[in-house]
Design a protein around this motif. Sequence first.
Motif, PDB file in Angstrom:
ATOM      1  N   HIS A  69       1.624  81.544  52.389  1.00 14.27           N
ATOM      2  CA  HIS A  69       2.517  80.615  53.084  1.00 14.27           C
ATOM      3  C   HIS A  69       2.673  80.972  54.560  1.00 14.27           C
ATOM      4  CE1 HIS A  69       5.071  83.991  51.872  1.00 14.27           C
ATOM      5  NE2 HIS A  69       5.870  83.670  52.868  1.00 14.27           N
ATOM      6  N   LYS A  70       2.472  82.246  54.898  1.00 19.67           N
ATOM      7  CA  LYS A  70       2.621  82.657  56.294  1.00 19.67           C
ATOM      8  C   LYS A  70       1.504  82.094  57.168  1.00 19.67           C
ATOM      9  CE  LYS A  70       5.258  86.919  55.561  1.00 19.67           C
ATOM     10  NZ  LYS A  70       5.324  88.368  55.818  1.00 19.67           N
ATOM     11  N   THR A  71       0.343  81.859  56.581  1.00 16.70           N
ATOM     12  CA  THR A  71      -0.786  81.321  57.354  1.00 16.70           C
ATOM     13  C   THR A  71      -0.616  79.841  57.653  1.00 16.70           C
ATOM     14  OG1 THR A  71      -2.074  80.794  55.363  1.00 16.70           O
ATOM     15  CG2 THR A  71      -2.321  83.011  56.272  1.00 16.70           C
ATOM     16  N   THR A  72       0.330  79.190  56.979  1.00 16.99           N
ATOM     17  CA  THR A  72       0.562  77.764  57.204  1.00 16.99           C
ATOM     18  C   THR A  72       1.883  77.509  57.909  1.00 16.99           C
ATOM     19  OG1 THR A  72       1.521  77.543  54.978  1.00 16.99           O
ATOM     20  CG2 THR A  72      -0.834  77.129  55.209  1.00 16.99           C
ATOM     21  N   GLY A  73       2.421  78.555  58.521  1.00 13.54           N
ATOM     22  CA  GLY A  73       3.659  78.387  59.273  1.00 13.54           C
ATOM     23  C   GLY A  73       4.918  78.661  58.491  1.00 13.54           C
ATOM     24  N   GLY A  74       4.789  79.097  57.250  1.00 12.58           N
ATOM     25  CA  GLY A  74       5.949  79.406  56.429  1.00 12.58           C
ATOM     26  C   GLY A  74       6.295  78.289  55.476  1.00 12.58           C
ATOM     27  N   LEU A  75       7.209  78.570  54.575  1.00 11.72           N
ATOM     28  CA  LEU A  75       7.650  77.569  53.618  1.00 11.72           C
ATOM     29  C   LEU A  75       8.343  76.423  54.337  1.00 11.72           C
ATOM     30  CD1 LEU A  75       9.201  79.944  50.910  1.00 11.72           C
ATOM     31  CD2 LEU A  75       6.954  78.861  50.851  1.00 11.72           C
ATOM     32  N   GLY A  76       8.170  75.229  53.822  1.00 10.31           N
ATOM     33  CA  GLY A  76       8.817  74.073  54.417  1.00 10.31           C
ATOM     34  C   GLY A  76       8.051  73.551  55.611  1.00 10.31           C
ATOM     35  N   GLY A  77       8.786  73.002  56.571  1.00  6.14           N
ATOM     36  CA  GLY A  77       8.193  72.384  57.741  1.00  6.14           C
ATOM     37  C   GLY A  77       9.016  71.177  58.149  1.00  6.14           C
ATOM     38  N   ALA A  78       8.499  70.390  59.071  1.00  9.26           N
ATOM     39  CA  ALA A  78       9.212  69.209  59.542  1.00  9.26           C
ATOM     40  C   ALA A  78       9.477  68.248  58.383  1.00  9.26           C
ATOM     41  CB  ALA A  78       8.396  68.518  60.626  1.00  9.26           C
ATOM     42  N   ASN A  79      10.702  67.769  58.309  1.00 11.30           N
ATOM     43  CA  ASN A  79      11.135  66.812  57.274  1.00 11.30           C
ATOM     44  C   ASN A  79      11.076  67.402  55.863  1.00 11.30           C
ATOM     45  OD1 ASN A  79      11.460  64.729  59.246  1.00 11.30           O
ATOM     46  ND2 ASN A  79       9.223  64.409  59.177  1.00 11.30           N
ATOM     47  N   LYS A  80      11.085  68.736  55.768  1.00 14.82           N
ATOM     48  CA  LYS A  80      11.093  69.395  54.468  1.00 14.82           C
ATOM     49  C   LYS A  80      12.342  70.255  54.336  1.00 14.82           C
ATOM     50  CE  LYS A  80       6.098  69.461  53.678  1.00 14.82           C
ATOM     51  NZ  LYS A  80       4.925  70.313  53.357  1.00 14.82           N
ATOM     52  N   VAL A  81      12.667  70.595  53.089  1.00 14.84           N
ATOM     53  CA  VAL A  81      13.870  71.361  52.792  1.00 14.84           C
ATOM     54  C   VAL A  81      13.504  72.721  52.217  1.00 14.84           C
ATOM     55  CG1 VAL A  81      15.951  71.467  51.369  1.00 14.84           C
ATOM     56  CG2 VAL A  81      15.255  69.292  52.403  1.00 14.84           C
ATOM     57  N   VAL A  82      14.155  73.751  52.710  1.00 11.00           N
ATOM     58  CA  VAL A  82      14.017  75.101  52.158  1.00 11.00           C
ATOM     59  C   VAL A  82      15.394  75.569  51.705  1.00 11.00           C
ATOM     60  CG1 VAL A  82      13.480  77.510  52.644  1.00 11.00           C
ATOM     61  CG2 VAL A  82      12.006  75.708  53.542  1.00 11.00           C
ATOM     62  N   GLU A  83      15.491  75.960  50.465  1.00 13.77           N
ATOM     63  CA  GLU A  83      16.741  76.494  49.935  1.00 13.77           C
ATOM     64  C   GLU A  83      16.695  78.018  49.972  1.00 13.77           C
ATOM     65  OE1 GLU A  83      17.704  74.906  46.107  1.00 13.77           O
ATOM     66  OE2 GLU A  83      16.975  72.892  46.624  1.00 13.77           O
ATOM     67  N   ALA A  84      17.779  78.625  50.384  1.00 17.19           N
ATOM     68  CA  ALA A  84      17.890  80.091  50.418  1.00 17.19           C
ATOM     69  C   ALA A  84      19.115  80.485  49.614  1.00 17.19           C
ATOM     70  CB  ALA A  84      18.001  80.592  51.852  1.00 17.19           C
ATOM     71  N   ASN A  98       9.571  78.000  57.705  1.00 11.95           N
ATOM     72  CA  ASN A  98       9.309  77.271  58.942  1.00 11.95           C
ATOM     73  C   ASN A  98      10.637  76.807  59.544  1.00 11.95           C
ATOM     74  OD1 ASN A  98       8.582  75.133  60.817  1.00 11.95           O
ATOM     75  ND2 ASN A  98       6.550  75.225  59.904  1.00 11.95           N
ATOM     76  N   ARG A  99      10.857  77.096  60.818  1.00 12.95           N
ATOM     77  CA  ARG A  99      12.153  76.783  61.429  1.00 12.95           C
ATOM     78  C   ARG A  99      12.330  75.286  61.690  1.00 12.95           C
ATOM     79  NH1 ARG A  99      13.672  81.969  65.252  1.00 12.95           N
ATOM     80  NH2 ARG A  99      12.108  83.375  64.405  1.00 12.95           N
ATOM     81  N   ALA A 100      11.298  74.500  61.469  1.00 13.20           N
ATOM     82  CA  ALA A 100      11.439  73.046  61.563  1.00 13.20           C
ATOM     83  C   ALA A 100      12.039  72.465  60.293  1.00 13.20           C
ATOM     84  CB  ALA A 100      10.075  72.411  61.838  1.00 13.20           C
ATOM     85  N   SER A 101      12.272  73.319  59.294  1.00 17.47           N
ATOM     86  CA  SER A 101      12.810  72.872  58.010  1.00 17.47           C
ATOM     87  C   SER A 101      14.319  72.659  58.086  1.00 17.47           C
ATOM     88  CB  SER A 101      12.525  73.915  56.916  1.00 17.47           C
ATOM     89  OG  SER A 101      11.195  74.328  56.928  1.00 17.47           O
ATOM     90  N   SER A 102      14.830  71.937  57.081  1.00 15.59           N
ATOM     91  CA  SER A 102      16.272  71.863  56.851  1.00 15.59           C
ATOM     92  C   SER A 102      16.625  72.989  55.892  1.00 15.59           C
ATOM     93  CB  SER A 102      16.656  70.515  56.242  1.00 15.59           C
ATOM     94  OG  SER A 102      16.382  69.466  57.141  1.00 15.59           O
ATOM     95  N   LEU A 103      17.572  73.826  56.281  1.00 15.56           N
ATOM     96  CA  LEU A 103      17.946  74.978  55.471  1.00 15.56           C
ATOM     97  C   LEU A 103      19.170  74.644  54.631  1.00 15.56           C
ATOM     98  CD1 LEU A 103      17.385  78.016  54.878  1.00 15.56           C
ATOM     99  CD2 LEU A 103      19.055  78.546  56.669  1.00 15.56           C
ATOM    100  N   MET A 104      19.077  74.900  53.327  1.00 15.93           N
ATOM    101  CA  MET A 104      20.185  74.667  52.403  1.00 15.93           C
ATOM    102  C   MET A 104      20.641  76.007  51.828  1.00 15.93           C
ATOM    103  SD  MET A 104      20.442  71.372  52.425  1.00 15.93           S
ATOM    104  CE  MET A 104      19.420  70.043  53.081  1.00 15.93           C
ATOM    105  N   THR A 105      21.941  76.284  51.923  1.00 18.53           N
ATOM    106  CA  THR A 105      22.485  77.539  51.395  1.00 18.53           C
ATOM    107  C   THR A 105      23.840  77.261  50.756  1.00 18.53           C
ATOM    108  OG1 THR A 105      23.720  78.160  53.383  1.00 18.53           O
ATOM    109  CG2 THR A 105      21.388  78.762  53.327  1.00 18.53           C
ATOM    110  N   ASP A 106      24.411  78.325  50.182  1.00 13.02           N
ATOM    111  CA  ASP A 106      25.787  78.216  49.710  1.00 13.02           C
ATOM    112  C   ASP A 106      26.725  78.604  50.859  1.00 13.02           C
ATOM    113  OD1 ASP A 106      25.696  80.992  49.858  1.00 13.02           O
ATOM    114  OD2 ASP A 106      25.463  81.261  47.696  1.00 13.02           O
ATOM    115  N   GLU A 107      27.984  78.852  50.527  1.00 13.02           N
ATOM    116  CA  GLU A 107      28.985  79.091  51.564  1.00 13.02           C
ATOM    117  C   GLU A 107      29.009  80.524  52.080  1.00 13.02           C
ATOM    118  OE1 GLU A 107      31.049  80.213  47.707  1.00 13.02           O
ATOM    119  OE2 GLU A 107      29.474  78.851  48.427  1.00 13.02           O
ATOM    120  N   SER A 108      28.099  81.374  51.637  1.00  9.16           N
ATOM    121  CA  SER A 108      28.090  82.777  52.048  1.00  9.16           C
ATOM    122  C   SER A 108      28.084  82.907  53.574  1.00  9.16           C
ATOM    123  CB  SER A 108      26.859  83.485  51.465  1.00  9.16           C
ATOM    124  OG  SER A 108      26.754  84.789  51.982  1.00  9.16           O
ATOM    125  N   LEU A 109      28.827  83.876  54.071  1.00  8.20           N
ATOM    126  CA  LEU A 109      28.972  84.071  55.514  1.00  8.20           C
ATOM    127  C   LEU A 109      27.730  84.659  56.178  1.00  8.20           C
ATOM    128  CD1 LEU A 109      32.647  85.422  55.656  1.00  8.20           C
ATOM    129  CD2 LEU A 109      31.820  83.096  56.076  1.00  8.20           C
TER     130      LEU A 109
END
Length: 305
Positions: A124-139, A194-205
Amino acid sequence: MINLSAPRFHDEDTAREHIEASRWPNGVTCPHCGSVNVRRMEGKTQAGMFLCNDCRDKFTCRTGTVMERSHVPLHKWLLAIHLMASSKKGISAHQLMRNLCLGSYRTAWFLAHRIREAMTDDSHKTTGGLGGANKVVEADESYVGGKAKNRAFKEPAPKKAVVTLIERDGRAKSFHVANVTAKTVRPIIVTNANRASSLMTDESLIYPKIGEEFANHHTVNHSANEYARLGGYAHCNTAESFFSILKRGITGTYHSVSEAHLHRYLAEFDFRYNTRTALGVEDTERAARALKGAEGKRLMYNQPR
Protein backbone atom coordinates in the motif's frame (compact mmCIF):
# COMPACT_ATOMS: atom_id res chain seq x y z
CA MET A 1 -6.11 -22.71 -10.82
CA ILE A 2 -4.42 -25.54 -8.93
CA ASN A 3 -6.12 -26.70 -5.75
CA LEU A 4 -3.45 -26.88 -3.05
CA SER A 5 -5.59 -29.22 -0.96
CA ALA A 6 -5.78 -31.82 -3.73
CA PRO A 7 -4.39 -35.30 -2.89
CA ARG A 8 -1.70 -35.04 -5.58
CA PHE A 9 0.05 -32.45 -3.43
CA HIS A 10 1.06 -35.26 -1.12
CA ASP A 11 3.62 -35.94 -3.83
CA GLU A 12 6.88 -34.06 -3.34
CA ASP A 13 7.76 -33.83 -7.05
CA THR A 14 4.37 -32.32 -7.92
CA ALA A 15 4.66 -29.86 -5.06
CA ARG A 16 8.12 -28.78 -6.23
CA GLU A 17 6.89 -28.34 -9.79
CA HIS A 18 4.05 -26.14 -8.55
CA ILE A 19 6.38 -23.92 -6.50
CA GLU A 20 8.79 -23.60 -9.42
CA ALA A 21 5.95 -22.61 -11.74
CA SER A 22 4.74 -20.03 -9.22
CA ARG A 23 8.17 -18.56 -8.67
CA TRP A 24 9.48 -18.65 -12.25
CA PRO A 25 6.48 -18.44 -14.60
CA ASN A 26 8.71 -17.10 -17.41
CA GLY A 27 11.66 -19.41 -16.87
CA VAL A 28 14.11 -20.13 -14.08
CA THR A 29 16.43 -17.31 -13.00
CA CYS A 30 19.29 -17.49 -10.52
CA PRO A 31 18.32 -15.95 -7.15
CA HIS A 32 21.99 -15.13 -6.51
CA CYS A 33 22.90 -13.14 -9.64
CA GLY A 34 19.68 -12.95 -11.66
CA SER A 35 21.09 -14.85 -14.63
CA VAL A 36 18.83 -16.93 -16.87
CA ASN A 37 21.79 -19.08 -17.91
CA VAL A 38 20.91 -21.96 -15.58
CA ARG A 39 20.45 -25.68 -15.95
CA ARG A 40 18.64 -28.31 -13.96
CA MET A 41 21.00 -30.75 -12.28
CA GLU A 42 20.55 -34.47 -12.70
CA GLY A 43 20.66 -37.37 -10.30
CA LYS A 44 18.47 -38.51 -7.45
CA THR A 45 20.53 -36.73 -4.78
CA GLN A 46 20.22 -33.39 -6.61
CA ALA A 47 16.52 -33.52 -7.41
CA GLY A 48 15.07 -30.02 -7.76
CA MET A 49 18.50 -28.38 -7.79
CA PHE A 50 19.71 -25.90 -10.41
CA LEU A 51 23.22 -24.70 -11.30
CA CYS A 52 23.87 -21.17 -12.48
CA ASN A 53 26.40 -21.25 -15.32
CA ASP A 54 27.44 -17.65 -14.63
CA CYS A 55 27.99 -17.39 -10.86
CA ARG A 56 28.33 -21.20 -10.47
CA ASP A 57 26.07 -21.24 -7.42
CA LYS A 58 23.53 -23.99 -6.82
CA PHE A 59 19.96 -23.25 -5.79
CA THR A 60 16.46 -24.70 -5.52
CA CYS A 61 12.97 -23.23 -5.43
CA ARG A 62 13.46 -22.79 -1.67
CA THR A 63 16.50 -20.51 -2.05
CA GLY A 64 15.77 -16.91 -1.14
CA THR A 65 12.35 -17.68 0.34
CA VAL A 66 10.97 -18.32 3.82
CA MET A 67 11.37 -22.04 3.03
CA GLU A 68 15.15 -21.85 2.67
CA ARG A 69 17.11 -24.37 4.78
CA SER A 70 13.88 -25.90 6.04
CA HIS A 71 13.71 -29.69 6.31
CA VAL A 72 9.90 -29.70 6.12
CA PRO A 73 8.83 -31.35 2.82
CA LEU A 74 7.51 -28.98 0.17
CA HIS A 75 4.10 -30.63 -0.01
CA LYS A 76 3.65 -29.97 3.71
CA TRP A 77 4.62 -26.34 3.16
CA LEU A 78 1.89 -26.03 0.52
CA LEU A 79 -0.71 -27.66 2.71
CA ALA A 80 0.25 -25.46 5.67
CA ILE A 81 -0.04 -22.33 3.50
CA HIS A 82 -3.46 -23.45 2.27
CA LEU A 83 -4.68 -24.18 5.81
CA MET A 84 -3.52 -20.81 7.15
CA ALA A 85 -4.88 -18.92 4.16
CA SER A 86 -8.29 -20.57 4.30
CA SER A 87 -8.85 -20.52 8.09
CA LYS A 88 -10.73 -17.29 8.80
CA LYS A 89 -9.75 -17.22 12.47
CA GLY A 90 -6.36 -18.88 12.05
CA ILE A 91 -5.06 -22.34 12.83
CA SER A 92 -2.89 -23.16 15.83
CA ALA A 93 0.59 -24.63 15.62
CA HIS A 94 -0.63 -27.70 17.51
CA GLN A 95 -3.33 -28.21 14.88
CA LEU A 96 -0.75 -27.88 12.09
CA MET A 97 1.50 -30.37 13.87
CA ARG A 98 -1.32 -32.93 14.03
CA ASN A 99 -2.72 -32.35 10.54
CA LEU A 100 0.66 -32.40 8.79
CA CYS A 101 2.30 -35.05 11.01
CA LEU A 102 5.20 -32.74 11.83
CA GLY A 103 7.90 -33.93 14.18
CA SER A 104 7.49 -31.35 16.92
CA TYR A 105 5.53 -28.36 18.09
CA ARG A 106 8.62 -26.18 17.61
CA THR A 107 8.71 -27.13 13.91
CA ALA A 108 5.02 -26.30 13.47
CA TRP A 109 5.38 -23.02 15.40
CA PHE A 110 8.31 -21.83 13.31
CA LEU A 111 6.64 -23.02 10.10
CA ALA A 112 3.56 -20.91 10.93
CA HIS A 113 5.67 -17.83 11.70
CA ARG A 114 7.53 -18.12 8.43
CA ILE A 115 4.24 -18.29 6.57
CA ARG A 116 3.08 -15.18 8.45
CA GLU A 117 6.27 -13.51 7.26
CA ALA A 118 5.28 -14.43 3.70
CA MET A 119 1.86 -12.86 4.34
CA THR A 120 3.37 -9.53 5.40
CA ASP A 121 2.48 -6.91 2.81
CA ASP A 122 3.46 -3.23 2.63
CA SER A 123 2.47 -2.73 -1.00
CA HIS A 124 0.00 0.00 0.00
CA LYS A 125 2.95 2.34 0.56
CA THR A 126 3.92 2.12 -3.12
CA THR A 127 0.49 3.43 -4.11
CA GLY A 128 0.48 6.41 -1.79
CA GLY A 129 -1.02 4.68 1.23
CA LEU A 130 -4.46 3.41 2.11
CA GLY A 131 -7.34 5.45 0.80
CA GLY A 132 -6.91 8.48 -1.41
CA ALA A 133 -9.04 11.25 -2.87
CA ASN A 134 -12.77 10.69 -2.26
CA LYS A 135 -11.98 7.60 -0.16
CA VAL A 136 -12.45 6.86 3.53
CA VAL A 137 -9.90 5.47 5.97
CA GLU A 138 -11.03 4.37 9.40
CA ALA A 139 -8.55 4.42 12.29
CA ASP A 140 -9.24 2.75 15.59
CA GLU A 141 -7.44 1.11 18.49
CA SER A 142 -8.32 -1.94 20.52
CA TYR A 143 -6.74 -4.20 23.12
CA VAL A 144 -6.19 -7.94 22.86
CA GLY A 145 -5.48 -10.39 25.65
CA GLY A 146 -7.15 -12.32 28.44
CA LYS A 147 -9.50 -11.00 31.08
CA ALA A 148 -8.68 -11.18 34.77
CA LYS A 149 -12.15 -12.57 35.58
CA ASN A 150 -11.42 -15.62 33.46
CA ARG A 151 -8.37 -16.61 35.52
CA ALA A 152 -8.84 -18.58 38.72
CA PHE A 153 -5.49 -17.73 40.26
CA LYS A 154 -2.72 -16.18 38.16
CA GLU A 155 -3.23 -12.70 36.77
CA PRO A 156 -3.24 -12.56 32.94
CA ALA A 157 -0.56 -10.69 31.04
CA PRO A 158 -1.40 -7.04 30.37
CA LYS A 159 -3.50 -6.50 27.27
CA LYS A 160 -1.68 -5.36 24.14
CA ALA A 161 -2.80 -2.36 22.11
CA VAL A 162 -3.49 -2.73 18.39
CA VAL A 163 -4.03 0.20 16.03
CA THR A 164 -5.68 -0.61 12.71
CA LEU A 165 -6.17 1.48 9.60
CA ILE A 166 -8.87 0.27 7.24
CA GLU A 167 -9.67 1.59 3.81
CA ARG A 168 -13.45 1.33 3.59
CA ASP A 169 -14.30 -1.49 1.13
CA GLY A 170 -10.56 -2.07 0.76
CA ARG A 171 -7.43 -3.07 2.62
CA ALA A 172 -6.34 -3.03 6.27
CA LYS A 173 -3.02 -2.55 8.04
CA SER A 174 -2.56 -3.24 11.75
CA PHE A 175 0.19 -2.34 14.20
CA HIS A 176 1.04 -3.20 17.77
CA VAL A 177 1.69 -0.03 19.76
CA ALA A 178 3.13 -0.39 23.24
CA ASN A 179 1.75 2.97 24.42
CA VAL A 180 -1.15 4.54 22.52
CA THR A 181 -0.65 8.30 22.40
CA ALA A 182 -0.96 10.94 19.70
CA LYS A 183 2.84 10.98 19.49
CA THR A 184 3.15 7.23 18.82
CA VAL A 185 0.06 6.84 16.62
CA ARG A 186 0.59 9.83 14.31
CA PRO A 187 3.64 8.42 12.45
CA ILE A 188 1.71 5.19 11.80
CA ILE A 189 -1.31 6.95 10.36
CA VAL A 190 0.42 9.56 8.21
CA THR A 191 2.88 7.07 6.69
CA ASN A 192 0.30 4.40 5.90
CA ALA A 193 -2.80 6.41 4.94
CA ASN A 194 -3.10 8.82 2.04
CA ARG A 195 -3.67 12.33 3.42
CA ALA A 196 -6.19 13.04 0.65
CA SER A 197 -8.51 10.58 2.42
CA SER A 198 -11.37 11.31 4.79
CA LEU A 199 -10.32 10.07 8.22
CA MET A 200 -12.92 8.44 10.48
CA THR A 201 -12.18 7.86 14.17
CA ASP A 202 -13.90 7.65 17.52
CA GLU A 203 -13.86 10.42 20.11
CA SER A 204 -10.38 9.57 21.46
CA LEU A 205 -8.25 12.65 22.13
CA ILE A 206 -5.29 11.22 20.20
CA TYR A 207 -6.97 11.86 16.83
CA PRO A 208 -8.04 15.55 16.51
CA LYS A 209 -4.57 16.96 15.67
CA ILE A 210 -3.84 14.04 13.35
CA GLY A 211 -7.18 14.57 11.60
CA GLU A 212 -6.15 18.12 10.67
CA GLU A 213 -3.58 16.64 8.29
CA PHE A 214 -6.24 14.86 6.22
CA ALA A 215 -8.80 16.11 3.72
CA ASN A 216 -11.40 15.97 6.46
CA HIS A 217 -11.93 14.25 9.78
CA HIS A 218 -15.17 12.94 11.24
CA THR A 219 -15.69 11.33 14.64
CA VAL A 220 -18.35 9.32 16.41
CA ASN A 221 -18.84 9.36 20.18
CA HIS A 222 -18.91 5.74 21.32
CA SER A 223 -19.10 6.74 24.98
CA ALA A 224 -22.47 8.35 24.22
CA ASN A 225 -23.61 5.25 22.31
CA GLU A 226 -23.16 7.01 18.97
CA TYR A 227 -21.91 4.62 16.30
CA ALA A 228 -22.81 6.41 13.06
CA ARG A 229 -23.86 9.84 11.90
CA LEU A 230 -24.10 11.99 8.76
CA GLY A 231 -26.51 9.49 7.28
CA GLY A 232 -24.22 6.55 8.08
CA TYR A 233 -21.16 8.10 6.40
CA ALA A 234 -19.21 8.78 9.59
CA HIS A 235 -18.49 5.58 11.49
CA CYS A 236 -15.72 3.17 12.55
CA ASN A 237 -17.82 0.03 12.21
CA THR A 238 -15.53 -1.48 9.56
CA ALA A 239 -12.62 -1.35 12.01
CA GLU A 240 -14.81 -2.75 14.78
CA SER A 241 -15.76 -5.70 12.53
CA PHE A 242 -12.09 -6.36 11.83
CA PHE A 243 -11.31 -6.34 15.55
CA SER A 244 -14.10 -8.84 16.23
CA ILE A 245 -12.47 -11.38 13.88
CA LEU A 246 -9.01 -10.66 15.29
CA LYS A 247 -10.13 -11.16 18.88
CA ARG A 248 -12.08 -14.33 18.06
CA GLY A 249 -8.95 -15.73 16.46
CA ILE A 250 -6.58 -14.80 19.27
CA THR A 251 -8.96 -15.90 22.03
CA GLY A 252 -10.46 -18.98 20.40
CA THR A 253 -7.59 -20.31 18.28
CA TYR A 254 -4.30 -19.10 19.72
CA HIS A 255 -5.52 -18.47 23.30
CA SER A 256 -2.40 -16.46 24.07
CA VAL A 257 -0.15 -14.33 21.88
CA SER A 258 3.18 -12.95 23.09
CA GLU A 259 3.92 -9.28 22.60
CA ALA A 260 7.13 -10.15 20.74
CA HIS A 261 5.21 -11.93 17.98
CA LEU A 262 1.93 -10.02 17.96
CA HIS A 263 2.93 -8.10 14.81
CA ARG A 264 3.19 -11.39 12.90
CA TYR A 265 -0.30 -12.48 13.91
CA LEU A 266 -1.59 -9.06 12.87
CA ALA A 267 0.05 -9.52 9.46
CA GLU A 268 -1.77 -12.86 9.11
CA PHE A 269 -5.20 -11.37 9.88
CA ASP A 270 -4.49 -8.35 7.65
CA PHE A 271 -3.56 -10.67 4.79
CA ARG A 272 -6.76 -12.69 5.01
CA TYR A 273 -8.83 -9.51 5.30
CA ASN A 274 -7.11 -7.94 2.29
CA THR A 275 -7.73 -11.07 0.20
CA ARG A 276 -11.25 -11.80 1.43
CA THR A 277 -14.04 -13.28 -0.63
CA ALA A 278 -15.82 -9.90 -0.76
CA LEU A 279 -12.90 -8.62 -2.85
CA GLY A 280 -13.20 -11.57 -5.23
CA VAL A 281 -10.41 -13.72 -3.78
CA GLU A 282 -11.14 -17.34 -2.85
CA ASP A 283 -9.09 -19.79 -0.78
CA THR A 284 -6.96 -21.18 -3.61
CA GLU A 285 -6.00 -17.77 -4.96
CA ARG A 286 -5.34 -16.53 -1.42
CA ALA A 287 -2.95 -19.43 -0.82
CA ALA A 288 -1.25 -18.74 -4.17
CA ARG A 289 -0.67 -15.12 -3.13
CA ALA A 290 0.82 -16.23 0.19
CA LEU A 291 3.16 -18.59 -1.68
CA LYS A 292 4.21 -15.74 -3.96
CA GLY A 293 4.83 -13.57 -0.92
CA ALA A 294 7.37 -16.11 0.37
CA GLU A 295 9.89 -14.92 -2.22
CA GLY A 296 12.68 -12.62 -1.16
CA LYS A 297 12.08 -13.11 2.56
CA ARG A 298 13.95 -14.99 5.26
CA LEU A 299 13.11 -15.54 8.90
CA MET A 300 15.78 -17.08 11.10
CA TYR A 301 14.89 -18.91 14.30
CA ASN A 302 17.15 -16.63 16.31
CA GLN A 303 15.51 -13.51 14.83
CA PRO A 304 12.05 -13.42 16.46
CA ARG A 305 11.45 -9.87 15.30
